[in-house]
Design a protein around this motif. Structure first.
Motif, PDB file in Angstrom:
ATOM      1  N   LEU A 282       0.818  -1.210   0.000  1.00 47.51           N
ATOM      2  CA  LEU A 282       0.000   0.000   0.000  1.00 47.51           C
ATOM      3  C   LEU A 282       0.858   1.269   0.000  1.00 47.51           C
ATOM      4  O   LEU A 282       0.517   2.270  -0.645  1.00 47.51           O
ATOM      5  N   LEU A 283       1.986   1.219   0.715  1.00 51.07           N
ATOM      6  CA  LEU A 283       2.754   2.463   0.832  1.00 51.07           C
ATOM      7  C   LEU A 283       3.357   2.942  -0.489  1.00 51.07           C
ATOM      8  O   LEU A 283       3.753   4.102  -0.602  1.00 51.07           O
ATOM      9  N   LEU A 284       3.357   2.086  -1.505  1.00 49.71           N
ATOM     10  CA  LEU A 284       3.806   2.544  -2.830  1.00 49.71           C
ATOM     11  C   LEU A 284       2.860   3.619  -3.374  1.00 49.71           C
ATOM     12  O   LEU A 284       3.218   4.386  -4.250  1.00 49.71           O
ATOM     13  N   PHE A 285       1.627   3.594  -2.857  1.00 48.45           N
ATOM     14  CA  PHE A 285       0.612   4.542  -3.348  1.00 48.45           C
ATOM     15  C   PHE A 285       0.432   5.708  -2.365  1.00 48.45           C
ATOM     16  O   PHE A 285      -0.535   6.455  -2.450  1.00 48.45           O
ATOM     17  N   GLY A 286       1.397   5.827  -1.443  1.00 48.47           N
ATOM     18  CA  GLY A 286       1.280   6.801  -0.348  1.00 48.47           C
ATOM     19  C   GLY A 286       1.191   8.249  -0.797  1.00 48.47           C
ATOM     20  O   GLY A 286       0.676   9.089  -0.063  1.00 48.47           O
ATOM     21  N   ASN A 287       1.682   8.565  -1.998  1.00 53.19           N
ATOM     22  CA  ASN A 287       1.608   9.959  -2.446  1.00 53.19           C
ATOM     23  C   ASN A 287       0.312  10.286  -3.179  1.00 53.19           C
ATOM     24  O   ASN A 287       0.088  11.423  -3.588  1.00 53.19           O
ATOM     25  N   GLU A 288      -0.512   9.278  -3.363  1.00 52.78           N
ATOM     26  CA  GLU A 288      -1.796   9.524  -4.059  1.00 52.78           C
ATOM     27  C   GLU A 288      -2.806  10.114  -3.061  1.00 52.78           C
ATOM     28  O   GLU A 288      -2.679   9.889  -1.849  1.00 52.78           O
ATOM     29  N   ASN A 289      -3.833  10.779  -3.585  1.00 51.93           N
ATOM     30  CA  ASN A 289      -4.869  11.350  -2.712  1.00 51.93           C
ATOM     31  C   ASN A 289      -5.496  10.298  -1.826  1.00 51.93           C
ATOM     32  O   ASN A 289      -5.721  10.502  -0.648  1.00 51.93           O
ATOM     33  N   ASP A 290      -5.811   9.165  -2.448  1.00 51.00           N
ATOM     34  CA  ASP A 290      -6.449   8.084  -1.711  1.00 51.00           C
ATOM     35  C   ASP A 290      -5.690   6.787  -2.014  1.00 51.00           C
ATOM     36  O   ASP A 290      -5.969   6.102  -3.007  1.00 51.00           O
ATOM     37  N   ASP A 297      -7.067   0.711  -8.189  1.00 52.29           N
ATOM     38  CA  ASP A 297      -6.983   0.971  -9.640  1.00 52.29           C
ATOM     39  C   ASP A 297      -5.897   0.114 -10.277  1.00 52.29           C
ATOM     40  O   ASP A 297      -6.065  -0.419 -11.374  1.00 52.29           O
ATOM     41  N   GLN A 298      -4.774   0.015  -9.577  1.00 53.51           N
ATOM     42  CA  GLN A 298      -3.669  -0.775 -10.147  1.00 53.51           C
ATOM     43  C   GLN A 298      -4.078  -2.260 -10.222  1.00 53.51           C
ATOM     44  O   GLN A 298      -3.802  -2.935 -11.210  1.00 53.51           O
ATOM     45  N   TYR A 299      -4.744  -2.755  -9.205  1.00 55.91           N
ATOM     46  CA  TYR A 299      -5.250  -4.142  -9.253  1.00 55.91           C
ATOM     47  C   TYR A 299      -6.173  -4.329 -10.462  1.00 55.91           C
ATOM     48  O   TYR A 299      -6.066  -5.292 -11.218  1.00 55.91           O
TER      49      TYR A 299
END
Ligand code: 9MR
Length: 367
Positions: A282-290, A297-299
């Motif tokens: 999850l932390l790979l997406f930490g800079n995204e709004n949500d 979305d990536q899944y």
């Protein structure tokens, strides 16, 4: 003084890096629609048809959910040499845990993948150290290695013959620039791969034989060399039927366009493809709004890419719930949280990752 400043800076940097983050679970505010709740991933996948699978352990507390949501299964650990081979010197096996998984799959009419036969990367964990001693001591390491590979495959594939319809014959053969150097390459060079596939085919000619690899960057030397390896295997008419792209998102979000083209390149060699170990920190997406939605979305996109290519037969998730996952157990990933890589959260609520896969399977991914 300067030393003190350097130490302080590195402490602050480490704290900043390893301090656990928390992201809003905004998905908990949205009611999951009745349609999504009442139509499982398996139902949607069966109608395509497509394999949607999950990695599991024997006697999982989630057996009922697994049998409802998935039409394919793989053992996360219990088909590996470290689990099956109890005494490597005397070739003593214990298949009882693995057989529980077989029974569960059969009872629920699920396809069963085998993972994995030959894996050279981590001595002592992915293959017994006894094999290393045996090969090193022998007068002819190549002959000794061949005998070991052949005997192991005969016993293990023989045991599961007719029950496991697809095996990862060789796992993670690649290093960053070419073949990963291990006991198998030391004894046999690249030929160990071809040899393992030919032996596997002799034991079970009906089984789909896969080469399984973790690729992060589809333009990397590793990715190119892997494709070259596949090309050579196909040219030599080695009985290889498919390629597993593990697709763990560990340190990077994978490039979707690269993945799509790479799947096509493999397909053009006449091989099938499966996404075999999908999960995303999850932390790979930490800079995204949500971050949870971005992970979802990536899944969705990965599953959609696989469905869209006729050569890509299925997606297997490397775990079910964030409550327990391999990343929280293994350093360095366990030190940097949240990993939360799966499609159900700690409370078994459907995450956006679940909804994303559901939409991809339902053909609603553009909505
Ligand atoms: O998830 C698995 C973990 O529980 C084991 O300790 C580890 C070593 O056997 O293997 C993990 O699964 C790996 C898979 O077998 C091959 N690709 C990478 C997976 C994650 O490390």
């Amino acid at each position: 003084m300067l030393n003190g400043l350097v130490i302080l800076t590195s402490i602050v940097t480490s704290l900043h890096t390893y301090w656990p983050r928390e992201y809003d679970k905004t998905y908990l505010n949205d009611e999951v629609s009745t349609l999504i709740k009442s139509t499982s991933l398996k139902t949607l996948a069966d109608s395509i048809p497509f394999y949607i699978g999950v990695a599991t352990s024997p006697n999982s507390e989630y057996e009922e959910l697994i049998s409802t949501e998935f039409n394919s299964l793989v053992a996360e650990n219990h088909f590996k040499p470290g689990s099956l081979l109890k005494d490597a010197n005397n070739w003593e096996f214990d298949f009882s845990d693995a057989d529980r998984i077989v029974q569960f799959a059969q009872k629920n009419d699920m396809r069963l993948r085998g993972h994995t036969l030959i894996w050279g990367k981590y001595p002592g964990m992915t293959h017994p150290v006894e094999w290393i001693d045996q090969v090193k001591k022998s007068a002819d390491p190549e002959i000794e290695m061949k005998a070991i590979i052949s005997q192991y495959i005969k016993i293990v594939m023989g045991h599961f013959k007719g029950k496991v319809v697809s095996w990862d014959v060789v796992n993670e053969p690649m290093g960053s620039k070419g073949l990963y150097s291990c006991i198998f390459t030391e004894a046999m060079g690249e030929e160990y791969i071809e040899y393992a596939f030919r032996e596997a085919h002799k034991v079970d000619p009906d089984c789909a034989l896969y080469l399984n690899e973790q690729i992060v960057n589809y333009s990397s030397t590793q990715a190119k060399e892997f494709l070259n390896l596949l090309t050579r295997l196909v040219a030599k008419e080695v009985p290889i039927h498919g390629v597993g792209l593990q697709s763990h998102h560990i340190n990077h979000i994978h490039d979707l366009d690269g993945m799509k083209k790479y799947i096509r390149s493999i397909a053009e060699l006449g091989l099938d493809v499966e996404i075999t170990e999908l999960d995303m920190r999850l932390l790979l997406f930490g800079n995204e709004n949500d971050p949870y939605n971005a992970q979802g979305d990536q899944y969705k996109n990965v599953v959609q890419i696989c469905i869209a290519d006729p050569a890509c037969k299925g997606v297997t998730l490397w775990g079910l719930t964030d409550k327990s996952n391999w990343m929280d157990a293994i350093p360095p990933f366990k030190w940097k949280s949240p990993n939360s890589p799966n499609i159900f959260d700690e409370e078994m609520k459907r995450k956006p990752a679940y909804i994303g896969i559901w939409k991809a399977l339902n053909g609603q991914s553009q909505q």
